[in-house]
Design an enzyme around this catalytic site. Structure first.
Site, PDB file in Angstrom:
ATOM      1  N   GLU A   1       0.545  -1.430   0.061  1.00  0.00           N
ATOM      2  CA  GLU A   1      -0.013   0.152   0.183  1.00  0.00           C
ATOM      3  C   GLU A   1       0.906   1.402  -0.051  1.00  0.00           C
ATOM      4  O   GLU A   1       2.061   1.308   1.409  1.00  0.00           O
ATOM      5  CB  GLU A   1      -0.991  -0.202   0.898  1.00  0.00           C
ATOM      6  CG  GLU A   1      -1.595   1.295   1.697  1.00  0.00           C
ATOM      7  CD  GLU A   1      -2.356   1.513   0.088  1.00  0.00           C
ATOM      8  OE1 GLU A   1      -2.614   2.909   0.090  1.00  0.00           O
ATOM      9  OE2 GLU A   1      -3.059   0.684  -0.317  1.00  0.00           O
TER      10      GLU A   1
ATOM     11  N   ASP B   1       5.704   1.616  -3.735  1.00  0.00           N
ATOM     12  CA  ASP B   1       4.963   1.700  -4.884  1.00  0.00           C
ATOM     13  C   ASP B   1       4.698   0.642  -5.058  1.00  0.00           C
ATOM     14  O   ASP B   1       5.643  -0.057  -4.655  1.00  0.00           O
ATOM     15  CB  ASP B   1       5.524   2.827  -5.645  1.00  0.00           C
ATOM     16  CG  ASP B   1       4.843   2.527  -7.196  1.00  0.00           C
ATOM     17  OD1 ASP B   1       3.420   3.394  -7.329  1.00  0.00           O
ATOM     18  OD2 ASP B   1       5.189   2.025  -7.922  1.00  0.00           O
TER      19      ASP B   1
ATOM     20  N   ASP C   1      -5.647  -4.711  -6.796  1.00  0.00           N
ATOM     21  CA  ASP C   1      -7.261  -4.185  -6.363  1.00  0.00           C
ATOM     22  C   ASP C   1      -6.392  -2.363  -6.168  1.00  0.00           C
ATOM     23  O   ASP C   1      -6.113  -2.157  -5.140  1.00  0.00           O
ATOM     24  CB  ASP C   1      -7.524  -4.479  -5.679  1.00  0.00           C
ATOM     25  CG  ASP C   1      -9.558  -3.785  -4.888  1.00  0.00           C
ATOM     26  OD1 ASP C   1      -9.130  -2.771  -5.651  1.00  0.00           O
ATOM     27  OD2 ASP C   1      -9.038  -3.391  -3.900  1.00  0.00           O
TER      28      ASP C   1
END
Length: 300
Positions: A111, A138, A156
């Site tokens: 994340e 990243d 996602d």
């Protein structure tokens, strides 16, 4: 020089939001405005206007949003994964359910926003355990630098109402494949329509992934219920080189992967399998040099 800094600003928190939900937390980061609310027996996470996660207050492992449950379809192609990588955390719905439901599985999550990680732990019961690691960076950089091999990779990575273009390209997908087992599975969440004027993003993603993996399996969520191929919806694209036939895939889903998957409604997810040919001649191949996702994406 600013790329590694977290720009965080806590705004004055309203008591209620426009949905009639109680606001528990709100902060502006360099990526989005993060809001956590409660209402109607659920806790919600939003990035700006985008509804990212919702969990039941009675059971924090129960997602009130359907698409995280569909990420378990990857097990129908790879029934016994040992390592899973989740790119994009949100409220941690995918990560924590994989962690709980499959005790032998190691789950790594990536994340970019450290505030999202804190929120997932503080408000959405994201576990801290030796079988689940969270990396704050990243997603593409993580994939490029990883020495691990994963059986399932889940992407996602939506933020607000957009999608990072560098996580859509041919080069990125090849980097992902390089950290996957030979029979591994990619599960990618795309908000699009399967056909029609709202389908450009899905069809570009399909064209791009088709050049990297041998088989793609497409699940527009809810298609089996309404049959509307023109409607905007979450589409889960599974990509793999594993030699699995359509009948084998459907059988694995209907059997809940021999009873291993406990997600509600999993046995019926095969009804959403989209088997029509996907037209790709009029949409671009997404590359690092040309990935016009902002013009392709339509989320309303």
């Amino acid at each position: 020089a600013l790329s590694g800094m977290v720009l965080l600003r806590y705004s004055e928190i309203p008591e209620m939001n426009e949905h009639g939900e109680t606001v528990l937390f709100q902060a502006d980061t360099q990526y989005h405005r993060i809001t956590v609310t409660e209402g109607d027996g659920a806790r919600h996470l939003r990035f700006d206007r985008s509804h990212q996660s919702a969990i039941s207050l009675d059971d924090p492992f129960e997602s009130r949003i359907r698409y995280p449950d569909y990420m378990h379809l990857a097990l129908a192609l790879h029934p016994e994964p040992e390592r899973v990588l989740v790119l994009g955390l949100g409220g941690g719905a995918i990560t924590k359910r994989y962690w709980r439901d499959y005790p032998g599985v190691m789950v790594d999550s990536v994340e970019i926003d450290p505030v999202v990680v804190d929120v997932a732990r503080d408000y959405f019961s994201l576990p801290e355990d030796e079988r689940t690691r969270v990396f704050t960076q990243d997603a593409r950089r993580f994939v490029q630098e990883s020495d691990d091999v994963y059986d399932i990779v889940i992407v996602d990575a939506y933020y607000s109402d957009s999608l990072p273009f560098h996580l859509t390209t041919d080069e990125f997908l090849r980097e992902v494949k390089a950290v996957m087992a030979p029979d591994g599975v990619l599960a990618y969440n795309v908000i699009s329509a399967p056909e029609g004027e709202k389908s450009d993003l899905f069809r570009s993603m399909y064209r791009t992934a088709q050049g990297v993996w041998g088989d793609l399996w497409v699940f527009p969520i809810g298609l089996g219920e309404d049959g509307n191929t023109l409607a905007l919806r979450n589409i889960i694209v599974l990509a793999t080189d594993a030699p699995v036939t359509e009948q084998e895939l459907r059988t694995a889903i209907s059997s809940r992967v021999d009873g291993r998957v406990t997600i509600n409604g999993f046995a019926e997810m095969g009804n959403d399998l989209y088997t029509a040919p996907v037209a790709v001649s009029d949409v671009p191949l997404l590359t690092d040099a040309h990935a016009p996702t902002d013009s392709l994406i339509k989320v309303q």
